[in-house]
Design a protein around this motif. Structure first.
Motif, PDB file in Angstrom:
ATOM      1  N   TYR A 122       3.473  -0.122  -8.356  1.00  0.00           N
ATOM      2  CA  TYR A 122       3.943  -0.935  -7.233  1.00  0.00           C
ATOM      3  C   TYR A 122       4.503  -0.080  -6.096  1.00  0.00           C
ATOM      4  CZ  TYR A 122       3.164  -5.260  -9.795  1.00  0.00           C
ATOM      5  OH  TYR A 122       2.572  -6.304 -10.456  1.00  0.00           O
ATOM      6  N   ASP A 123       5.109   1.051  -6.420  1.00  0.00           N
ATOM      7  CA  ASP A 123       5.581   1.950  -5.363  1.00  0.00           C
ATOM      8  C   ASP A 123       4.402   2.480  -4.539  1.00  0.00           C
ATOM      9  OD1 ASP A 123       8.222   1.645  -6.017  1.00  0.00           O
ATOM     10  OD2 ASP A 123       8.414   3.539  -7.104  1.00  0.00           O
ATOM     11  N   LEU A 124       3.303   2.814  -5.229  1.00  0.00           N
ATOM     12  CA  LEU A 124       2.128   3.289  -4.508  1.00  0.00           C
ATOM     13  C   LEU A 124       1.511   2.169  -3.682  1.00  0.00           C
ATOM     14  CD1 LEU A 124       0.113   5.499  -3.850  1.00  0.00           C
ATOM     15  CD2 LEU A 124      -1.140   4.925  -5.951  1.00  0.00           C
ATOM     16  N   MET A 125       1.465   0.971  -4.232  1.00  0.00           N
ATOM     17  CA  MET A 125       0.927  -0.165  -3.483  1.00  0.00           C
ATOM     18  C   MET A 125       1.758  -0.435  -2.228  1.00  0.00           C
ATOM     19  SD  MET A 125      -0.211  -2.833  -6.501  1.00  0.00           S
ATOM     20  CE  MET A 125      -0.852  -4.051  -5.337  1.00  0.00           C
ATOM     21  N   ALA A 126       3.071  -0.332  -2.355  1.00  0.00           N
ATOM     22  CA  ALA A 126       3.945  -0.532  -1.198  1.00  0.00           C
ATOM     23  C   ALA A 126       3.693   0.534  -0.142  1.00  0.00           C
ATOM     24  CB  ALA A 126       5.408  -0.513  -1.634  1.00  0.00           C
ATOM     25  N   ASP A 127       3.422   1.762  -0.585  1.00  0.00           N
ATOM     26  CA  ASP A 127       3.126   2.841   0.348  1.00  0.00           C
ATOM     27  C   ASP A 127       1.801   2.589   1.076  1.00  0.00           C
ATOM     28  OD1 ASP A 127       3.678   5.653   1.353  1.00  0.00           O
ATOM     29  OD2 ASP A 127       1.745   5.979   0.389  1.00  0.00           O
ATOM     30  N   VAL A 128       0.785   2.146   0.327  1.00  0.00           N
ATOM     31  CA  VAL A 128      -0.510   1.814   0.935  1.00  0.00           C
ATOM     32  C   VAL A 128      -0.341   0.664   1.927  1.00  0.00           C
ATOM     33  CG1 VAL A 128      -2.814   0.879   0.473  1.00  0.00           C
ATOM     34  CG2 VAL A 128      -1.873   2.664  -1.013  1.00  0.00           C
ATOM     35  N   ASP A 129       0.410  -0.350   1.541  1.00  0.00           N
ATOM     36  CA  ASP A 129       0.676  -1.499   2.393  1.00  0.00           C
ATOM     37  C   ASP A 129       1.315  -1.060   3.719  1.00  0.00           C
ATOM     38  OD1 ASP A 129       1.345  -4.697   2.366  1.00  0.00           O
ATOM     39  OD2 ASP A 129       3.003  -3.548   3.237  1.00  0.00           O
ATOM     40  N   ARG A 130       2.274  -0.175   3.631  1.00  0.00           N
ATOM     41  CA  ARG A 130       2.977   0.295   4.835  1.00  0.00           C
ATOM     42  C   ARG A 130       2.055   1.110   5.741  1.00  0.00           C
ATOM     43  NH1 ARG A 130       8.601   3.876   4.970  1.00  0.00           N
ATOM     44  NH2 ARG A 130       9.242   3.225   7.070  1.00  0.00           N
ATOM     45  N   ARG A 131       1.231   1.947   5.129  1.00  0.00           N
ATOM     46  CA  ARG A 131       0.295   2.754   5.921  1.00  0.00           C
ATOM     47  C   ARG A 131      -0.706   1.876   6.665  1.00  0.00           C
ATOM     48  NH1 ARG A 131      -0.190   8.259   4.454  1.00  0.00           N
ATOM     49  NH2 ARG A 131       1.240   8.861   2.788  1.00  0.00           N
ATOM     50  N   PRO A 138       3.138   4.675   9.795  1.00  0.00           N
ATOM     51  CA  PRO A 138       3.836   3.919   8.741  1.00  0.00           C
ATOM     52  C   PRO A 138       5.337   3.792   8.971  1.00  0.00           C
ATOM     53  CG  PRO A 138       3.148   6.088   7.959  1.00  0.00           C
ATOM     54  CD  PRO A 138       2.473   5.867   9.265  1.00  0.00           C
ATOM     55  N   GLN A 139       5.918   4.779   9.654  1.00  0.00           N
ATOM     56  CA  GLN A 139       7.358   4.728   9.910  1.00  0.00           C
ATOM     57  C   GLN A 139       7.732   3.615  10.881  1.00  0.00           C
ATOM     58  OE1 GLN A 139       5.315   7.143  10.784  1.00  0.00           O
ATOM     59  NE2 GLN A 139       5.525   7.525  12.985  1.00  0.00           N
ATOM     60  N   SER A 140       6.737   3.033  11.523  1.00  0.00           N
ATOM     61  CA  SER A 140       7.010   1.984  12.509  1.00  0.00           C
ATOM     62  C   SER A 140       7.202   0.613  11.871  1.00  0.00           C
ATOM     63  CB  SER A 140       5.872   1.903  13.534  1.00  0.00           C
ATOM     64  OG  SER A 140       4.657   1.468  12.901  1.00  0.00           O
ATOM     65  N   VAL A 141       6.917   0.492  10.574  1.00  0.00           N
ATOM     66  CA  VAL A 141       7.069  -0.800   9.891  1.00  0.00           C
ATOM     67  C   VAL A 141       7.945  -0.624   8.652  1.00  0.00           C
ATOM     68  CG1 VAL A 141       4.860  -1.704  10.697  1.00  0.00           C
ATOM     69  CG2 VAL A 141       4.957  -0.433   8.552  1.00  0.00           C
ATOM     70  N   ALA A 142       8.597  -1.707   8.285  1.00  0.00           N
ATOM     71  CA  ALA A 142       9.478  -1.662   7.121  1.00  0.00           C
ATOM     72  C   ALA A 142       8.671  -1.642   5.822  1.00  0.00           C
ATOM     73  CB  ALA A 142      10.404  -2.875   7.128  1.00  0.00           C
ATOM     74  N   ASN A 143       9.212  -0.993   4.819  1.00  0.00           N
ATOM     75  CA  ASN A 143       8.553  -0.938   3.519  1.00  0.00           C
ATOM     76  C   ASN A 143       8.695  -2.285   2.816  1.00  0.00           C
ATOM     77  OD1 ASN A 143       7.000   0.593   1.792  1.00  0.00           O
ATOM     78  ND2 ASN A 143       8.729   1.333   0.608  1.00  0.00           N
ATOM     79  N   ARG A 144       7.654  -2.749   2.188  1.00  0.00           N
ATOM     80  CA  ARG A 144       7.694  -4.023   1.464  1.00  0.00           C
ATOM     81  C   ARG A 144       8.431  -3.843   0.148  1.00  0.00           C
ATOM     82  NH1 ARG A 144       5.445  -7.050  -2.516  1.00  0.00           N
ATOM     83  NH2 ARG A 144       4.702  -9.168  -2.044  1.00  0.00           N
ATOM     84  N   SER A 145       9.342  -4.752  -0.165  1.00  0.00           N
ATOM     85  CA  SER A 145      10.054  -4.703  -1.441  1.00  0.00           C
ATOM     86  C   SER A 145       9.116  -5.126  -2.574  1.00  0.00           C
ATOM     87  CB  SER A 145      11.268  -5.629  -1.424  1.00  0.00           C
ATOM     88  OG  SER A 145      11.853  -5.698  -2.714  1.00  0.00           O
ATOM     89  N   VAL A 146       9.158  -4.382  -3.663  1.00  0.00           N
ATOM     90  CA  VAL A 146       8.317  -4.707  -4.825  1.00  0.00           C
ATOM     91  C   VAL A 146       9.188  -4.995  -6.057  1.00  0.00           C
ATOM     92  CG1 VAL A 146       6.253  -3.469  -4.052  1.00  0.00           C
ATOM     93  CG2 VAL A 146       8.042  -2.221  -5.280  1.00  0.00           C
ATOM     94  N   ASN A 147      10.469  -5.218  -5.841  1.00  0.00           N
ATOM     95  CA  ASN A 147      11.388  -5.448  -6.964  1.00  0.00           C
ATOM     96  C   ASN A 147      10.995  -6.674  -7.781  1.00  0.00           C
ATOM     97  OD1 ASN A 147      12.930  -3.219  -6.273  1.00  0.00           O
ATOM     98  ND2 ASN A 147      14.336  -4.394  -4.982  1.00  0.00           N
ATOM     99  N   GLY A 148      10.532  -7.714  -7.106  1.00  0.00           N
ATOM    100  CA  GLY A 148      10.137  -8.925  -7.819  1.00  0.00           C
ATOM    101  C   GLY A 148       8.946  -8.701  -8.722  1.00  0.00           C
TER     102      GLY A 148
END
Length: 207
Positions: A122-131, A138-148
């Motif tokens: 999920y951390d990698l998916m969040a990174d792909v999502d942000r990119r 990628p720094q221009s958008v917030a990272n998606r939370s994957v805690n759920g």
């Protein structure tokens, strides 16, 4: 992201090397075949990727919004994680039975390693999502939370492990001794049998 999993600190079980390799190999395949390809969705070329059930996901000339993002986060990766979890737990149970190992500690270790796999996924998916959403920034958008998502998969793993522990019956002390010294007990049984035969023969000759 391709380092091996280490599990919880402290003593590792005898099955750790096997379980660790199995889960690490599954992670590499999942990362390479099912997550990393999404990085190229915005390239303009045809994007193709199969889901767990063999359905082809295909896009071209679209941005990572609407349908593509819904598919990416809409139970696309979960069936893969569930399948890996079940196969890893099944392997642990089978090896414990074959090697006459107690089940609880190896099963807990397997669950820990699986949860590490889940977090890395999920951390990698969040990174792909942000990119993809950042379109090169990628720094221009917030990272998606994957805690759920992580919490949900952890509960899935815990439920299977708890069920297996509940069904597992601790061997009796006699069975445990037999399992640990099976060869010696068989040799003793043969010796006792031979002695019994010899005593019977001796009684016959002595009248």
């Amino acid at each position: 992201m391709n380092e091996t999993f280490q599990g919880r600190a402290g003593k590792k079980t005898n099955l750790y090397p096997v379980t660790n390799k199995f889960i690490n190999d599954e992670w590499e395949k999942l990362r390479r075949d099912k997550i990393t390809p999404w990085v190229f969705l915005n390239s303009g070329k045809v994007f193709r990727c199969q889901d767990f059930y063999g359905r082809m996901i295909q896009y071209q000339g679209v941005l990572f919004e609407g349908s593509p993002r819904v598919v990416f986060w809409g139970r696309y990766i979960e069936p893969f994680l569930e399948d890996i979890s079940f196969r890893a737990i099944d392997q642990t149970i089978r090896l414990c039975n074959e090697k006459k190992e107690r089940l609880k500690e190896p099963l807990t270790e397997t669950a820990d390693l699986l949860k590490m796999l889940v977090r890395k996924t999920y951390d990698l998916m969040a990174d792909v999502d942000r990119r993809l959403r950042g379109r090169g920034f990628p720094q221009s958008v917030a990272n998606r939370s994957v805690n759920g998502e992580i919490a949900e998969m952890d509960r899935f793993i815990d439920a299977r492990v708890q069920a297996e522990n509940a069904m597992y019956k601790t061997p009796s002390i006699f069975k445990k001794i037999y399992n640990e010294h099976e060869s010696l007990i068989k040799i003793i049984g043969i010796v006792v049998g031979v002695i019994g035969i010899l005593l019977t023969i001796l009684k016959i000759f002595m009248g």
